[in-house]
Write an enzyme that holds these catalytic residues in place. Structure first.
Site, PDB file in Angstrom:
ATOM      1  N   GLN A 125     -28.214  40.580  22.029  1.00 52.66           N
ATOM      2  CA  GLN A 125     -27.711  41.436  20.963  1.00 52.66           C
ATOM      3  C   GLN A 125     -28.855  41.981  20.117  1.00 52.66           C
ATOM      4  OE1 GLN A 125     -24.468  38.054  20.299  1.00 52.66           O
ATOM      5  NE2 GLN A 125     -24.343  39.561  18.673  1.00 52.66           N
TER       6      GLN A 125
ATOM      7  N   PHE B 230     -20.813  37.571  21.018  1.00 51.92           N
ATOM      8  CA  PHE B 230     -20.147  36.817  19.943  1.00 51.92           C
ATOM      9  C   PHE B 230     -21.117  36.128  18.995  1.00 51.92           C
ATOM     10  CE2 PHE B 230     -17.719  36.333  23.987  1.00 51.92           C
ATOM     11  CZ  PHE B 230     -16.794  37.338  23.746  1.00 51.92           C
TER      12      PHE B 230
ATOM     13  N   GLU C 259     -27.646  36.535  19.781  1.00 50.88           N
ATOM     14  CA  GLU C 259     -28.435  37.179  18.727  1.00 50.88           C
ATOM     15  C   GLU C 259     -29.869  36.661  18.750  1.00 50.88           C
ATOM     16  OE1 GLU C 259     -26.557  37.442  14.897  1.00 50.88           O
ATOM     17  OE2 GLU C 259     -28.392  38.028  13.883  1.00 50.88           O
TER      18      GLU C 259
ATOM     19  N   ARG D  24     -23.499  32.654   4.068  1.00 52.48           N
ATOM     20  CA  ARG D  24     -22.251  33.418   4.247  1.00 52.48           C
ATOM     21  C   ARG D  24     -21.031  32.529   4.112  1.00 52.48           C
ATOM     22  NH1 ARG D  24     -20.236  38.611   6.068  1.00 52.48           N
ATOM     23  NH2 ARG D  24     -22.303  39.532   6.158  1.00 52.48           N
TER      24      ARG D  24
ATOM     25  N   ARG E 126     -19.719  35.015  15.646  1.00 60.09           N
ATOM     26  CA  ARG E 126     -18.681  35.874  15.054  1.00 60.09           C
ATOM     27  C   ARG E 126     -18.097  35.307  13.753  1.00 60.09           C
ATOM     28  NH1 ARG E 126     -13.953  38.224  18.989  1.00 60.09           N
ATOM     29  NH2 ARG E 126     -13.575  40.183  17.919  1.00 60.09           N
TER      30      ARG E 126
ATOM     31  N   THR F 276     -26.466  40.208   4.857  1.00 62.89           N
ATOM     32  CA  THR F 276     -26.842  39.786   3.508  1.00 62.89           C
ATOM     33  C   THR F 276     -28.351  39.855   3.308  1.00 62.89           C
ATOM     34  OG1 THR F 276     -26.792  37.492   4.246  1.00 62.89           O
ATOM     35  CG2 THR F 276     -24.821  38.344   3.173  1.00 62.89           C
TER      36      THR F 276
ATOM     37  N   GLU G 217     -15.864  41.002  13.163  1.00 64.46           N
ATOM     38  CA  GLU G 217     -15.678  39.624  12.709  1.00 64.46           C
ATOM     39  C   GLU G 217     -14.391  39.340  11.939  1.00 64.46           C
ATOM     40  OE1 GLU G 217     -19.616  40.057  10.959  1.00 64.46           O
ATOM     41  OE2 GLU G 217     -20.079  38.056  11.698  1.00 64.46           O
TER      42      GLU G 217
END
Lengths: 496, 783
Positions: free
Chosen positions: B212, B243, B247, B325, B357, B459, B730
Site C-alpha cells: 500500500q 486492509f 502498509e 487514533r 482498517r 493524523t 474504514e
C-alpha cells in the site's frame, strides 16, 4: 514398464495431457501455475480452506440406471495431487469465457453485481458458483451458501456474490455457450479411452506413485509396500505435504477404485465404501439420519466434501474427525482388508490411542457399515465450532437412546470428539442415564458424569472448561429437542 | 469538421457518481488480472524463504546454517550481516526493526535468515534445516505480562484531556468502572505478501511488491542497500487485499528480495506461505481498556477517564499513530464534558502490530460504546436512549468539542440515527425481541443500534498530500497515474471517473496504470481511507492544468473567449462549434501545447499538536449507523446474525456501487473481528492460529441473513472534497459494534437486562456462553 502404465492422463480444459515425470506429492495447483502457466487459479492458503484454488474435476460415474454419466465437482487444487487425476477432466477458470472474451453467465453476473473487489478470491468463487450453476438452476440461499462454504472472501462481505449466484442461475443461454455442455459427449468418450486397465506406477528417483486398478490390486500393492501412504481425498494428507513438507513414498491413490465407491442401503443398514466422499454419502446418510445430514453440511467446504471420504476420516484417526463420534454412537463397524483377507471390528475399537489405530501394515479400510436405527430410538449429532461452517470441531457430540414404554432409558450410546485423545464413548454418562426416567432431573444428574468421562484440553479452539460445559449442555439440548423444544439455531430450515 | 450534435450521446460513460463496476472486474472473473505471482518471471528467477526463530525472547548463541546452505538448489543464505548498508526497516526511523534478527530474538517467528534457492519449494525446505542455539530471556507475551514487567513503551504515549475529569468523576451522582479486553485481528488478505526484485544497471533495482506504500518500500530498499532513492523503482498494479497489512509489512520482503537480487544479479521473488505470512507480519492491536465514567440519573455522561493499553509487539512500527487514533475515537459520537484519555503503547515479545482498517479507531470506539452499555444497563434503559442523550450537539449547543479540542462542525449523526431507527423499525423490533425472550428458554434474541463517527485525515498532517500524472495522447486517449494503490477498494476506478468527468470523455478512453515511484514520487500510503480524497483531487488538478491549456489554445484558434469553450460528452464546444475531443487534442499538439501534467493536492485546514493534545487533526467526519439483530443459543453460546440494517454517509458518492461494496465488506470484516476471529498465543508466545484452518474469518453463511445497506443519499460533504464525496474505507468497519451489543442484550436477557454482560471480544461462542453462565449465577446463586 510400458508407456501406458507410466503416466497420469487427463483432460485439462480442452487439451489432453499425459504426465509421466511427476513426484507422488505434486499438487494440481503447482502444475497449473508453474508448468502450464494457468495463473487464474490462485494459492491463498495451501490447505484447502480458502478456495482461491478452486477448479472443477469431472469424472465418469455410474448413475442409478448403471449408465455412465460425467459429473463435475469443485475441488481444492492446492491439496489435490496429480496422481489422483487419471481419466478426469480438469476445468480451470480460463476455460469459462469464450475465446472472443465474452464471459460466462456466472462471470458476467459477478461483474454486474459487483462481486469482486481485490479479485484474488474471485476465480475460485467463480468456479464454485460455476459448479453450483451446473448442478442447480434454482438454488436457494441455503444452497448458495453451501456452495460457497469453502471460499473465503475478505473484501465483499459476500452479499453481492450471493446476489450474483441467484442472477446467474436464471441465465441459461443456448447450451453451446457453456464449455462443459458443448464438449460433454466428446469428453465422455475421451475419458473412457483414458481409463486405466493396469496399475499405474511412476518412479522418479527414489519416489514412487502407484494407482492400483481395483481393490485386489490395492491389497497386492500394499502387501509389497506396507508402509505406503494411502491417499483417497488428500484433504488431510495434502497438508502433510504443503504445510509440513513431508516426503511421502510410495503414495498409493485409491480414489479411482470402483469397489471402494460402494454405497449400499439395505434394511440392516448402510455400507459405505472407503472411497465414498462426503458429498456422495450425503443423500443416503441424511435420509437415514437427518441430524447427520446437517452435520455433514458443516464439514469443511463443498470442495473438501467433494474430495474427503468417510473412510479417510476414520483411517487417519484424528481426535477431532467429525464422522467417528456419530458412527460410534450408531454402533458402526469398520472392515479392513489386506492380501490376507478381511476383518471387521466395532469402530470404537479401531481408535486405540492418539495417532494409533488398529490397522496393521498392509491393511486398508475397505468400508464402514452403519446399522439402521431401530424404530423408536432417538439419535442426534451436534457440532460446536468457533465459526459455524467450515471449521474444525471444538467438540462434537453424538447421542443415541432407546426408551421403554414407561419412558425409562433402556440403552444409551454417547460419543464425543474433541474431548479426549481419540473419539470416545461417554460411558459414565451412559450409565447415569440407563434405567432412569427420561427427564430433566435425570439429565441434570447425568451431566456431572461428563467430568468422569472426559478431561479435555485447552487449545485455540476452546478451553477445557468450555468443552466440558458445552458437552453437558448438548446432552440437555438432546433432551429438550426430544420434548419438542427449540434448543438449536438453524440458519435455514431446509437442508441445502 | 464534425458539426453534428445528433448522433452523439449527450452524456459520457463513467462520470463521477456513476455506479460503475470495478475497473478490473472483467479480468478478476476471467482469471486474467495479474497479481505479482502471475507475472511471467524473468529467466533465472530465484526464490526466497524466511528462516524463522522459535523463541519469543532470546539471545542467539549460535546459528548453524550449514545444512541450509548444503541443500542442493540453495544459492545463498542471507543473515543480518549481509544487509549491505543498514539492517533496518523501522518505518518511524526509531531503528527498532531489523530486516533479520541480529543476535536478539524478540518474537516467536522473527526471521533470522533468508534462503535463496532455485525453486520456492527448495527454499522452503532449506529454511527449516537451521540449527539455532538460544539463551532464553524473559518474555512478555501479552499486555498483562508487559505491565507486570514494568510497562516499557515502544513509542511515547498520548494524553487527551479537557476539563476536570477527576473532579467531575468524584462529584458525579453515579459512577462506574470497568475493563474490556479487545482482541486483535489478522488481515487475511487473500493474496499474501510478495515481492519480486529485478536488478538493473549500476545500482538500480526494480521491485514489484504487494504494498500500500510504494514510496516507503522505495525508501527502505534504498536504505538497506545504501543506494539513493532514485536507483530504486517500486511498482504495484494491484494487491489481492491489503486492509492495512501491506502498509509497512511488505518492506521486509521487498528489502530481502532486493538485497538478494543485487548480490546475485538475478531476479529474486519472495512469496511466504500463509503460515509464515501470518506468523511473521503484524496484526491489529489488541487492547485492554480501563474506563471510569460519571453520569447522572438520566444517563447523561458527565466525565470519562479511560486508559487504552495496547499490545504493540516488539517494535514501534505504526503503534504510535494507531494508539493515538484509538484515543481520537474513544468518544465516538458522544460529548464528554470532562475527559482524560491515556494510551499505553506497550512493548511485548510478539510480532510488531501494525495498521489495520480503522487504525486503532475501532478499538477506541468499542471502548466508548461499552461505556454507553454500562450506563444503559445500570439505569435499566434502552442503550439507544443513552446514545441520543449524549450525541455531540449542533453549532451553538456548547456540546460539540472533542477531547482533542476540535469542534465538530459537520454533525449529522442525529439525522442518520433517526432515519435508521425508523426505517429499521427499531423500537417495535426491540419490543418484539423482549417479548420473544420471555417465552423462549434456550434461544434468546438481542437487538442494538450503534452509531459511527470517524475522523478523516492522516493524523500526521504532512501525509495528507498526493500527486498524479496525466498524459493526453494525440489519439485522445488518456494515461492516468497517481500515488494511490489499488487493493480492491476501487480507488483506480474512482480516480478514472474523476478524469472522465473532468475531460468529459468516456471512461474507456482512460488507461489506469500501475502505481510506480518513477511517475509520481513521494507518495503517502494508501491508507486512512484517504485514497480517493487525495488522489482524486490530484488527478483533478492535473486535468485542470491540461484543460486550461486546451481552453486557451481553443479560444485563440477559434477566435473566441475562454468562457465559450466547454467540455461536453467526448467533445469540446467552442463557441457555436462542437469539436470532437480527439480533434482538439490533435490540433493542440500541432500547435505545440503540452498535453501532460503533474497534479498535486494537499488537504487544507488541518493541524495537530501532539504535545499539547490540541488541534484539528481531521478535515471532516464520516458518519453511519447500524441496527443488528441476533439469536443466541444459551446452552452453547452459538449465535447467528439474523438481520442488519445500515445507513451510511459517504457524502455524495463518487461511485455508489463501489461504496456500498465497501460498507458491506467493511461490516462483515468488522463483524469477524468482533465475533469469530481469535488470535491465540500459547505460553511460549507461539501464535497457534496462523492459517485459515485455525483462524476463522467470516464465510458467506456468517453474513447477516438479511442485510440492508443504504447510503445516506442526501449527504454532501460540507468540505470541498472531490465531488463532495467522503472517504469510505474504514468507517463501516465499526458498524458491527451493533452485533456485539445485540449479543450482549441476548446474554443479559438471562438476568432480566439488569447486568452489563461485559462481553470481551472476539465474542466467540465460548465467551458468549461463559457470559451467560456468569450472569445466571449472579442472578440466582444456587446451581
Amino acid at each position: 514398464m510400458d508407456q501406458s502404465s507410466g503416466s497420469i492422463r487427463f483432460i485439462l480444459n480442452d487439451t489432453e495431457v499425459a504426465v509421466s515425470d511427476v513426484a507422488p506429492t505434486a499438487t494440481l495447483l503447482d502444475y497449473l501455475r508453474l508448468e502450464r502457466r494457468l495463473t487464474g487459479t490462485k494459492e491463498g492458503c495451501a490447505e484447502g480452506d480458502c478456495g482461491a484454488c478452486t477448479v472443477l474435476v469431472g469424472r465418469l460415474a455410474k448413475d442409478g440406471q448403471g449408465d455412465e454419466t460425467l459429473a463435475y465437482e469443485s475441488v481444492n487444487a492446492c491439496i489435490r495431487f496429480l496422481g489422483s487425476l487419471n481419466a478426469t477432466h480438469v476445468v480451470t477458470v480460463e476455460h469459462l469465457a469464450r475465446k472472443d472474451g465474452r464471459l460466462h453467465p456466472v462471470q458476467q453476473a459477478m461483474v454486474d453485481f459487483h462481486g469482486s473487489q481485490c479479485g484474488f478470491c474471485t476465480p475460485g468463487i467463480v468456479m464454485s458458483l460455476y459448479g453450483l450453476w451446473l448442478a442447480n438452476d434454482k438454488p436457494s440461499r441455503a444452497a448458495i451458501e453451501k456452495a460457497l462454504q469453502g471460499n473465503l472472501c475478505r473484501c465483499t462481505g459476500y452479499e453481492p456474490i450471493v446476489r450474483a449466484a441467484e442472477a446467474a442461475a436464471r441465465e441459461r443461454p443456448s447450451a453451446l455457450f457453456d464449455p462443459i455442455a458443448r464438449a460433454r459427449e466428446t469428453v465422455i468418450a475421451r475419458l473412457k479411452a483414458l481409463r486405466q486397465d493396469k496399475t499405474i506406477v511412476i518412479r522418479r528417483g527414489e519416489d514412487c506413485l502407484i494407482v492400483p486398478v481395483d481393490a485386489a490390486d490395492l491389497a497386492r500393492v500394499l502387501a509389497d509396500h506396507p508402509d505406503a501412504t494411502i491417499v483417497a481425498g488428500s484433504t488431510d494428507v495434502g497438508l502433510w505435504v504443503t504445510k509440513q513438507l513431508r516426503s511421502l513414498n510410495p503414495v498409493v491413490f485409491i480414489n479411482g477404485i470402483a469397489e471402494l465407491q460402494r454405497l449400499e442401503s439395505s434394511e440392516a443398514g448402510l455400507t459405505i465404501g472407503a472411497g465414498v466422499s462426503y458429498t456422495a454419502a450425503f443423500e443416503a446418510l441424511s435420509a437415514a439420519y437427518p441430524t447427520l445430514g446437517r452435520l455433514i453440511e458443516r464439514i469443511g467446504g463443498e470442495q473438501i466434501r467433494n474430495m474427503g471420504t468417510i473412510g479417510g476420516n476414520i483411517a487417519n484417526g484424528s481426535p477431532i474427525g467429525d464422522s467417528p463420534p456419530p458412527l460410534i454412537a450408531l454402533a458402526a463397524t469398520v472392515t479392513l482388508r489386506s492380501s490376507d483377507g478381511t476383518r471387521s471390528l466395532p469402530l470404537e475399537d479401531f481408535f486405540i490411542a492418539y495417532g494409533r489405530q488398529d490397522r496393521k501394515p498392509g491393511e486398508f479400510v475397505e468400508s464402514v457399515f452403519v446399522p439402521a436405527l431401530p424404530a423408536g430410538e432417538r439419535f442426534a449429532a451436534y457440532k460446536i465450532s468457533k465459526r459455524r461452517d467450515e471449521d474444525i470441531s471444538a467438540l462434537l457430540g453424538a447421542f443415541r437412546i432407546a426408551l421403554a414404554p414407561d419412558n425409562r432409558v433402556t440403552s444409551a450410546r454417547i460419543a464425543f470428539g474433541g474431548m479426549a485423545a481419540t473419539p470416545k464413548r461417554a460411558k459414565a454418562v451412559e450409565a447415569a442415564l440407563i434405567g432412569q426416567p427420561w427427564s430433566e432431573e435425570t439429565i441434570r444428574a447425568a451431566q456431572a458424569a461428563f467430568d468422569t468421562d472426559y478431561q479435555p484440553i485447552t487449545d485455540w479452539r476452546a478451553t477445557s472448561a468450555y468443552r466440558l460445559l458445552a458437552a453437558k449442555n448438548l446432552l440437555m439440548r438432546f433432551f429438550l429437542e426430544s420434548t419438542g423444544e427449540t434448543a438449536q439455531l438453524r440458519r435455514f430450515e431446509e437442508v441445502a | 469538421m464534425d458539426k453534428s450534435t445528433f448522433e452523439d450521446r449527450s452524456t459520457i460513460t463513467g462520470a463521477m457518481h456513476a455506479p460503475l463496476p470495478h475497473d478490473s472486474a472483467h479480468k478478476h472473473v476471467a482469471g486474467t488480472a495479474d497479481y505479482i505471482d502471475d507475472m511471467p518471471e524473468p529467466v533465472g528467477t530465484l526464490h526466497g524463504a524466511l528462516g524463522l526463530t522459535d523463541r519469543a525472547s532470546a539471545e542467539i548463541l549460535e546459528m548453524d546454517l550449514s545444512a541450509v546452505a548444503a541443500l542442493p538448489g540453495v544459492v545463498c543464505v542471507l543473515t543480518a550481516e549481509d544487509m549491505p548498508h543498514a539492517n533496518d526497516i523501522s518505518p518511524t526511523h526509531l531503528h527498532d526493526e531489523p530486516v533479520l534478527a541480529d543476535g536478539l530474538v524478540q518474537f516467536h517467528g522473527q526471521p533470522a535468515f533468508a534462503v535463496i534457492a532455485e525453486t520456492r519449494d527448495i527454499a522452503r525446505r532449506a529454511a527449516r534445516m537451521a540449527r539455532i542455539t538460544y539463551r532464553d530471556l524473559p518474555a512478555a507475551i501479552d499486555v498483562a505480562d508487559a505491565i507486570a514487567a514494568g510497562g516499557e513503551f515502544v513509542t511515547p504515549p498520548l494524553t487527551l484531556a479537557r476539563g476536570d475529569a477527576e473532579g467531575e468523576l468524584a462529584r458525579a451522582p453515579r459512577r462506574l468502572k470497568g475493563r474490556m479486553r479487545i482482541g486483535g485481528q489478522e488481515h487475511f488478505y487473500l493474496e499474501g505478501h510478495i515481492a519480486l526484485a529485478i536488478p538493473g544497471e549500476d545500482d538500480e533495482v526494480t521491485v514489484w511488491v504487494s504494498t500500500q506504500h510504494p514510496s516507503e518500500v522505495q525508501r527502505m530498499v534504498a536504505q538497506v542497500l545504501g543506494v539513493p532513492a532514485n536507483a530504486v523503482t517500486v511498482n504495484v498494479r494491484r494487491m489481492g487485499g491489503g486492509f492495512g497489512g501491506k502498509e509497512t509489512q511488505g518492506n521486509q520482503f521487498a528489502a530481502l528480495a532486493a538485497v538478494a537480487a543485487r548480490k546475485l544479479r538475478r531476479a529474486v521473488k519472495f512469496r511466504p506461505d500463509r503460515d509464515d505470512d501470518m506468523t511473521a507480519t503484524g496484526k491489529r492491536h489488541d487492547f485492554l481498556v480501563d474506563y471510569d465514567v460519571g453520569f447522572d440519573d438520566e444517563g447523561r455522561i458527565l466525565a470519562v477517564e479511560a486508559n487504552y493499553a495496547a499490545r504493540c509487539g516488539y517494535s514501534a512500527d505504526l503503534s504510535g499513530p494507531v494508539t493515538d487514533r484509538a484515543l481520537f475515537h474513544a468518544d465516538n459520537a458522544y460529548f464528554y464534558p470532562h475527559v482524560r484519555l491515556t494510551s499505553q503503547p506497550l512493548k511485548t515479545n510478539t510480532v510488531s502490530n501494525t495498521a489495520f482498517r480503522g487504525f486503532g479507531g475501532p478499538q477506541g470506539m468499542l471502548g466508548g460504546e461499552r461505556i454507553i452499555e454500562e450506563i444503559a444497563y445500570a439505569l435499566g434503559k434502552d442503550p439507544l436512549d443513552i446514545r441520543k442523550l449524549n450525541f455531540y450537539g449542533d453549532k451553538d449547543s456548547g456540546r460539540n468539542v472533542t477531547p482533542y479540542h476540535q469542534t465538530v462542525e459537520d454533525n449529522i449523526i442525529s439525522r442518520i440515527v433517526d432515519e435508521l431507527e425508523a426505517s429499521a423499525d427499531y423500537r417495535a423490533r426491540r419490543a418484539a425481541v423482549i417479548d420473544f425472550n420471555r417465552s423462549s428458554r434456550v434461544i434468546r434474541k438481542g437487538i442494538a443500534l450503534t452509531p459511527v463517527k470517524f475522523g478523516i485525515s492522516f493524523t500526521l498532517t504532512h501525509l495528507n498530500q498526493a500527486g498524479a500524472l496525466v498524459h493526453v495522447y494525440t489519439d485522445g486517449s488518456v494515461h492516468l497515474n497517481h500515488g494511490g494503490t489499488e487493493m480492491g477498494q476501487g480507488v483506480y476506478t474512482k480516480v478514472a471517473q474523476v478524469l472522465a468527468e473532468s475531460f468529459q470523455i468516456d471512461i474507456d478512453r482512460v488507461k489506469i496504470t500501475a502505481t510506480t515511484t518513477g511517475k509520481v514520487p513521494n507518495t503517502s500510503a494508501t491508507a486512512a481511507s484517504s485514497g480517493s480524497d487525495l488522489n482524486g483531487m490530484a488527478a483533478f488538478d492535473a486535468a485542470r492544468q491540461i484543460k486550461e491549456r486546451l481552453v486557451a489554445f481553443a479560444a485563440e484558434r477559434w477566435q473566441t473567449t475562454a468562457e465559450n469553450v466547454t467540455f461536453v460528452a467526448n467533445h469540446v464546444r467552442i463557441g457555436e462549434e462542437l469539436v470532437p475531443f480527439t480533434e482538439l487534442v490533435q490540433q493542440a499538439y500541432g500547435a505545440r501545447v503540452q498535453l501532460s501534467a503533474a497534479g498535486f493536492y494537499a488537504t487544507p485546514k488541518i493541524h495537530w499538536d501532539r504535545t499539547t493534545g490540541r488541534g484539528n487533526p481531521f478535515y471532516y467526519f464520516a458518519y453511519g449507523a447500524a441496527v443488528s439483530e441476533v439469536s443466541v443459543d444459551t446452552l452453547t453460546g452459538e449465535y447467528m446474525v439474523d438481520r442488519v440494517d445500515v445507513l451510511h454517509d459517504v457524502g455524495r458518492s463518487l461511485n455508489p456501487a463501489i461504496d456500498v461494496g465497501q460498507v458491506e465488506g467493511g461490516f462483515v470484516q468488522g463483524m469477524g473481528w468482533l465475533t469469530t476471529e481469535e488470535l491465540w498465543w500459547d505460553e511460549k508466545g507461539r501464535l497457534r492460529t496462523h492459517a485459515p484452518s485455525t483462524y476463522k474469518i467470516p464465510l458467506a453463511s456468517d453474513r447477516p441473513k438479511i442485510f440492508n445497506v443504504r447510503l445516506a443519499e442526501w449527504s454532501e460533504n460540507a468540505e470541498m472534497t472531490i465531488g463532495r464525496s467522503k472517504a469510505v474505507g474504514e468507517p463501516p468497519l465499526m458498524l458491527p459494534i451493533s452485533v456485539v451489543e445485540a449479543l450482549s442484550m441476548a446474554v443479559t436477557s438471562v438476568a432480566d437486562y439488569r447486568a452489563c454482560p461485559r462481553l470481551d471480544t472476539p465474542a466467540t461462542p465460548e465467551r458468549v456462553l461463559l457470559a451467560v453462565e456468569r450472569l445466571k449465577t449472579q442472578q440466582c446463586p444456587s446451581p
